[in-house]
Write a protein that holds these residues in place. Structure first.
Motif, mmCIF file in Angstrom:
data_model
loop_
_atom_site.group_PDB
_atom_site.id
_atom_site.type_symbol
_atom_site.label_atom_id
_atom_site.label_comp_id
_atom_site.label_asym_id
_atom_site.label_seq_id
_atom_site.Cartn_x
_atom_site.Cartn_y
_atom_site.Cartn_z
ATOM 1 N N GLN A 47 -14.011 34.200 -98.891
ATOM 2 C CA GLN A 47 -14.049 34.393 -97.442
ATOM 3 C C GLN A 47 -13.152 35.569 -97.072
ATOM 4 N N LEU A 48 -13.675 36.490 -96.290
ATOM 5 C CA LEU A 48 -12.945 37.691 -95.897
ATOM 6 C C LEU A 48 -11.862 37.348 -94.879
ATOM 7 N N LYS A 49 -10.634 37.784 -95.143
ATOM 8 C CA LYS A 49 -9.507 37.590 -94.233
ATOM 9 C C LYS A 49 -9.268 38.891 -93.477
ATOM 10 N N TRP A 50 -8.491 38.852 -92.419
ATOM 11 C CA TRP A 50 -8.279 40.024 -91.566
ATOM 12 C C TRP A 50 -7.526 41.129 -92.291
ATOM 13 N N TRP A 51 -6.700 40.810 -93.266
ATOM 14 C CA TRP A 51 -5.841 41.792 -93.923
ATOM 15 C C TRP A 51 -6.466 42.398 -95.177
ATOM 16 N N MET A 52 -7.579 41.880 -95.647
ATOM 17 C CA MET A 52 -8.137 42.320 -96.925
ATOM 18 C C MET A 52 -8.656 43.761 -96.898
ATOM 19 N N ILE A 53 -9.369 44.134 -95.853
ATOM 20 C CA ILE A 53 -9.930 45.487 -95.791
ATOM 21 C C ILE A 53 -8.819 46.538 -95.625
ATOM 22 N N PRO A 54 -7.842 46.358 -94.729
ATOM 23 C CA PRO A 54 -6.770 47.353 -94.662
ATOM 24 C C PRO A 54 -5.952 47.449 -95.952
ATOM 25 N N ALA A 55 -5.686 46.317 -96.588
ATOM 26 C CA ALA A 55 -4.922 46.341 -97.835
ATOM 27 C C ALA A 55 -5.693 47.042 -98.951
ATOM 28 N N ALA A 56 -6.981 46.764 -99.059
ATOM 29 C CA ALA A 56 -7.797 47.423 -100.077
ATOM 30 C C ALA A 56 -7.940 48.908 -99.785
ATOM 31 N N SER A 57 -8.001 49.286 -98.513
ATOM 32 C CA SER A 57 -8.087 50.695 -98.147
ATOM 33 C C SER A 57 -6.823 51.452 -98.554
ATOM 34 N N VAL A 58 -5.676 50.869 -98.263
ATOM 35 C CA VAL A 58 -4.411 51.512 -98.617
ATOM 36 C C VAL A 58 -4.266 51.601 -100.135
ATOM 37 N N LEU A 59 -4.574 50.528 -100.833
ATOM 38 C CA LEU A 59 -4.468 50.532 -102.294
ATOM 39 C C LEU A 59 -5.425 51.537 -102.918
ATOM 40 N N SER A 60 -6.641 51.592 -102.426
ATOM 41 C CA SER A 60 -7.618 52.549 -102.938
ATOM 42 C C SER A 60 -7.152 53.981 -102.691
ATOM 43 N N GLY A 61 -6.672 54.245 -101.493
ATOM 44 C CA GLY A 61 -6.174 55.582 -101.179
ATOM 45 C C GLY A 61 -5.011 55.996 -102.056
ATOM 46 N N LEU A 62 -4.068 55.079 -102.288
ATOM 47 C CA LEU A 62 -2.926 55.391 -103.143
ATOM 48 C C LEU A 62 -3.346 55.649 -104.592
ATOM 49 N N LEU A 63 -4.248 54.834 -105.098
ATOM 50 C CA LEU A 63 -4.696 55.031 -106.475
ATOM 51 C C LEU A 63 -5.457 56.341 -106.639
ATOM 52 N N TRP A 64 -6.320 56.682 -105.670
ATOM 53 C CA TRP A 64 -7.032 57.962 -105.744
ATOM 54 C C TRP A 64 -6.067 59.128 -105.591
ATOM 55 N N LEU A 65 -5.044 58.977 -104.756
ATOM 56 C CA LEU A 65 -4.049 60.030 -104.602
ATOM 57 C C LEU A 65 -3.285 60.252 -105.906
ATOM 58 N N LEU A 66 -2.901 59.167 -106.573
ATOM 59 C CA LEU A 66 -2.223 59.305 -107.864
ATOM 60 C C LEU A 66 -3.103 60.000 -108.902
ATOM 61 N N ALA A 67 -4.374 59.628 -108.958
ATOM 62 C CA ALA A 67 -5.288 60.255 -109.908
ATOM 63 C C ALA A 67 -5.469 61.740 -109.584
ATOM 64 N N ALA A 68 -5.589 62.076 -108.304
ATOM 65 C CA ALA A 68 -5.771 63.475 -107.905
ATOM 66 C C ALA A 68 -4.520 64.292 -108.172
ATOM 67 N N LEU A 69 -3.356 63.728 -107.880
ATOM 68 C CA LEU A 69 -2.109 64.441 -108.159
ATOM 69 C C LEU A 69 -1.914 64.654 -109.661
ATOM 70 N N TYR A 70 -2.259 63.656 -110.451
ATOM 71 C CA TYR A 70 -2.147 63.814 -111.894
ATOM 72 C C TYR A 70 -3.080 64.914 -112.393
ATOM 73 N N ALA A 71 -4.301 64.924 -111.893
ATOM 74 C CA ALA A 71 -5.259 65.948 -112.319
ATOM 75 C C ALA A 71 -4.843 67.335 -111.865
ATOM 76 N N ALA A 72 -4.227 67.423 -110.684
ATOM 77 C CA ALA A 72 -3.868 68.732 -110.136
ATOM 78 C C ALA A 72 -2.585 69.297 -110.738
ATOM 79 N N PHE A 73 -1.597 68.443 -110.963
ATOM 80 C CA PHE A 73 -0.293 68.966 -111.347
ATOM 81 C C PHE A 73 0.146 68.677 -112.775
ATOM 82 N N LEU A 74 -0.235 67.559 -113.328
ATOM 83 C CA LEU A 74 0.287 67.184 -114.638
ATOM 84 C C LEU A 74 -0.685 67.429 -115.775
ATOM 85 N N ALA A 75 -1.959 67.405 -115.512
ATOM 86 C CA ALA A 75 -2.945 67.566 -116.582
ATOM 87 C C ALA A 75 -3.107 69.023 -116.953
#
Length: 75
Positions: A47-75
């Protein structure tokens, strides 16, 4: 940035969880338009709760940001 960042296993260790959370977020958003606002996770109906979509959005954004930063600066 090197040209072989796509073959770097550490990039994929960052990008695959981001892709998984993005897929889960997509399922959550689609469940808003279905009966009972429930989505499937590991074969169970959740069952979908009120906080699930914002939490998943923030987590997804942070993980994609980490992957993009790694590809841009460290790889």
């Amino acid at each position: 940035m090197r040209a072989d960042w796509m073959s770097d296993p550490l990039f994929w260790a960052l990008a695959l969880p981001a892709l998984a959370v993005s897929g889960l977020l997509f399922q959550m958003v689609l469940s808003l338009f279905s009966c009972c606002a429930a989505f499937r996770f590991r074969g169970r109906s959740v069952q979908l709760k009120w906080w699930m979509i914002p939490a998943a959005s923030v987590l997804s954004g942070l993980l994609w940001l980490l992957a993009a930063l790694y590809a841009a600066f460290l790889a």
